[in-house]
Motif scaffolding. Structure first.
Motif, PDB file in Angstrom:
ATOM      1  N   UNK A  11       0.840  -1.195   0.000  1.00 21.59           N
ATOM      2  CA  UNK A  11       0.000   0.000   0.000  1.00 21.59           C
ATOM      3  C   UNK A  11       0.871   1.239   0.000  1.00 21.59           C
ATOM      4  N   UNK A  12       0.228   2.344  -0.274  1.00 18.69           N
ATOM      5  CA  UNK A  12       0.965   3.595  -0.403  1.00 18.69           C
ATOM      6  C   UNK A  12       0.042   4.765  -0.125  1.00 18.69           C
ATOM      7  N   UNK A  13       0.602   5.775   0.501  1.00 21.94           N
ATOM      8  CA  UNK A  13      -0.140   7.024   0.740  1.00 21.94           C
ATOM      9  C   UNK A  13       0.540   8.161   0.000  1.00 21.94           C
ATOM     10  N   UNK A  14      -0.254   9.133  -0.370  1.00 29.79           N
ATOM     11  CA  UNK A  14       0.352  10.334  -0.940  1.00 29.79           C
ATOM     12  C   UNK A  14      -0.582  11.527  -0.778  1.00 29.79           C
ATOM     13  N   UNK A  94       7.598  14.631   9.463  1.00 33.66           N
ATOM     14  CA  UNK A  94       6.921  14.148  10.664  1.00 33.66           C
ATOM     15  C   UNK A  94       5.516  13.655  10.336  1.00 33.66           C
ATOM     16  N   UNK A  95       4.864  14.360   9.447  1.00 36.21           N
ATOM     17  CA  UNK A  95       3.506  13.980   9.064  1.00 36.21           C
ATOM     18  C   UNK A  95       3.471  12.570   8.476  1.00 36.21           C
ATOM     19  N   UNK A  98       4.098   9.944  11.088  1.00 37.21           N
ATOM     20  CA  UNK A  98       2.895   9.653  11.866  1.00 37.21           C
ATOM     21  C   UNK A  98       1.893   8.832  11.056  1.00 37.21           C
ATOM     22  N   UNK A  99       1.729   9.236   9.805  1.00 34.98           N
ATOM     23  CA  UNK A  99       0.736   8.586   8.939  1.00 34.98           C
ATOM     24  C   UNK A  99       1.036   7.096   8.789  1.00 34.98           C
ATOM     25  N   UNK A 102       0.751   5.217  12.157  1.00 37.15           N
ATOM     26  CA  UNK A 102      -0.630   4.929  12.557  1.00 37.15           C
ATOM     27  C   UNK A 102      -1.267   3.870  11.670  1.00 37.15           C
ATOM     28  N   UNK A 103      -0.888   3.883  10.397  1.00 40.96           N
ATOM     29  CA  UNK A 103      -1.523   2.969   9.447  1.00 40.96           C
ATOM     30  C   UNK A 103      -1.038   1.538   9.614  1.00 40.96           C
ATOM     31  N   UNK A 106      -3.329  -1.178  11.258  1.00 38.93           N
ATOM     32  CA  UNK A 106      -4.520  -1.427  10.449  1.00 38.93           C
ATOM     33  C   UNK A 106      -4.167  -2.231   9.197  1.00 38.93           C
ATOM     34  N   UNK A 107      -3.088  -1.843   8.572  1.00 37.34           N
ATOM     35  CA  UNK A 107      -2.693  -2.513   7.335  1.00 37.34           C
ATOM     36  C   UNK A 107      -2.304  -3.962   7.601  1.00 37.34           C
ATOM     37  N   UNK A 109      -3.336  -5.848   9.960  1.00 33.90           N
ATOM     38  CA  UNK A 109      -4.556  -6.608  10.260  1.00 33.90           C
ATOM     39  C   UNK A 109      -5.354  -6.866   8.988  1.00 33.90           C
ATOM     40  N   UNK A 110      -5.487  -5.822   8.190  1.00 36.59           N
ATOM     41  CA  UNK A 110      -6.244  -5.956   6.937  1.00 36.59           C
ATOM     42  C   UNK A 110      -5.607  -7.006   6.027  1.00 36.59           C
ATOM     43  N   UNK A 111      -4.316  -6.905   5.861  1.00 25.66           N
ATOM     44  CA  UNK A 111      -3.641  -7.845   4.967  1.00 25.66           C
ATOM     45  C   UNK A 111      -3.708  -9.268   5.515  1.00 25.66           C
TER      46      UNK A 111
ATOM     47  N   UNK B  10      -4.540  10.342  -0.219  1.00 21.65           N
ATOM     48  CA  UNK B  10      -5.105   9.219  -0.937  1.00 21.65           C
ATOM     49  C   UNK B  10      -4.251   7.976  -0.681  1.00 21.65           C
ATOM     50  N   UNK B  12      -3.561   3.584  -1.972  1.00 25.89           N
ATOM     51  CA  UNK B  12      -3.642   2.627  -3.066  1.00 25.89           C
ATOM     52  C   UNK B  12      -3.106   1.279  -2.612  1.00 25.89           C
ATOM     53  N   UNK B  13      -3.729   0.235  -3.102  1.00 30.54           N
ATOM     54  CA  UNK B  13      -3.253  -1.123  -2.829  1.00 30.54           C
ATOM     55  C   UNK B  13      -2.850  -1.787  -4.134  1.00 30.54           C
ATOM     56  N   UNK B  14      -1.926  -2.697  -4.044  1.00 35.22           N
ATOM     57  CA  UNK B  14      -1.601  -3.489  -5.223  1.00 35.22           C
ATOM     58  C   UNK B  14      -0.967  -4.814  -4.820  1.00 35.22           C
ATOM     59  N   UNK B 110      -8.393   7.109   9.682  1.00 34.90           N
ATOM     60  CA  UNK B 110      -6.987   7.529   9.691  1.00 34.90           C
ATOM     61  C   UNK B 110      -6.820   8.929   9.100  1.00 34.90           C
ATOM     62  N   UNK B 114      -5.588  12.523  10.687  1.00 33.33           N
ATOM     63  CA  UNK B 114      -4.356  13.164  10.214  1.00 33.33           C
ATOM     64  C   UNK B 114      -4.579  14.491   9.503  1.00 33.33           C
ATOM     65  N   UNK B 117      -3.348  17.860  11.075  1.00 31.21           N
ATOM     66  CA  UNK B 117      -1.898  18.062  11.051  1.00 31.21           C
ATOM     67  C   UNK B 117      -1.454  18.500   9.656  1.00 31.21           C
TER      68      UNK B 117
END
Lengths: 123, 123
Positions: A11-14, A94-95, A98-99, A102-103, A106-107, A109-111, B10, B12-14, B110, B114, B117
DNA sequence: ATCAGAAATGCTAAGGACTCATAACTGCGG
DNA sequence: CCGCAGTTATGAGTCCTTAGCATTTCTGAT
């Protein structure tokens, strides 16, 4: 023992604009950390195996999109120059810290919940 | 009313290989759904605004990576041809349905945690 | 004034993506 | 059984983005 084909999930955040245009994600986050750690854009780029030219252009674009500077660059001096994070650059780092922090739970557990279904499909 | 600059988060999963090579993500998931809905690769590609040539190549590569077929293509017939999902293709679609469905609440929470911040950094 | 070495930028080559054109296929209607 | 229809399949040229290399610019420290 693993099967020969054992795909995994990731997974990835942006951060993106309202229109969905990507601004800043994991790659730049890690680059900023490297800049913070080395005090040099050049050294940071090398440590992450990136190319100076494109990275420089990309950083410039990101700062334009954000509307503020992430890094403070200086040329000259005994060391030739240096680069440090601006306060906002530090806060972006820092953001993301934290992101992702925190994730993580959850990730995981989800996976965990999903991996059986996936491996079942893969056989 | 929104501020002029209001970036958002945002995710994304893969599915990727053990080495981290990306195999299949959101784009192909949606394409597979469109194939399922239209019964035609051509129509699905058009509906998603993609290019036939690259999509075809990409699908071929994905199936090679996975080691099994996602779609069953047929040429000829009154309609010229058709494409349907294989059982495994259907299951991949269902898998991503479940994955994003389960993730949604966690992600909402989540991002809610966030967003302050982030907006604080952006001013 | 000189030096050091990083920041900044121009230029060329390489690679991938996009487009267009065209062939190949085959169930079905006649 | 023959030809049609229209989708699948693939080749090739063009464009455009990215990678890589070379060079210049800058300025604090000595």
């Amino acid at each position: 023992m693993d099967t020969e084909t054992s795909p995994r999930l990731n997974y990835k955040f942006w951060i993106e604009t309202k229109k969905g245009e990507g601004i800043l994600g994991e790659g730049k986050w890690k680059l900023l950390k490297a800049i913070r750690d080395t005090g040099s854009l050049n050294a940071a780029i090398e440590s992450r195996g990136l190319a100076y030219r494109q990275t420089w252009d990309k950083l410039k674009k990101i700062e334009q999109q954000l509307g503020f500077k992430l890094i403070e660059k200086r040329r000259g001096g005994r060391e030739g120059g240096s680069t440090v994070l601006t306060p906002k650059g530090e806060r972006i780092v820092a953001f993301f810290d934290h992101l992702y922090d925190k994730a993580e739970n959850d990730m995981k557990r989800l996976f965990d919940e999903m991996i059986d279904e996936l491996e079942d499909i893969m056989e």
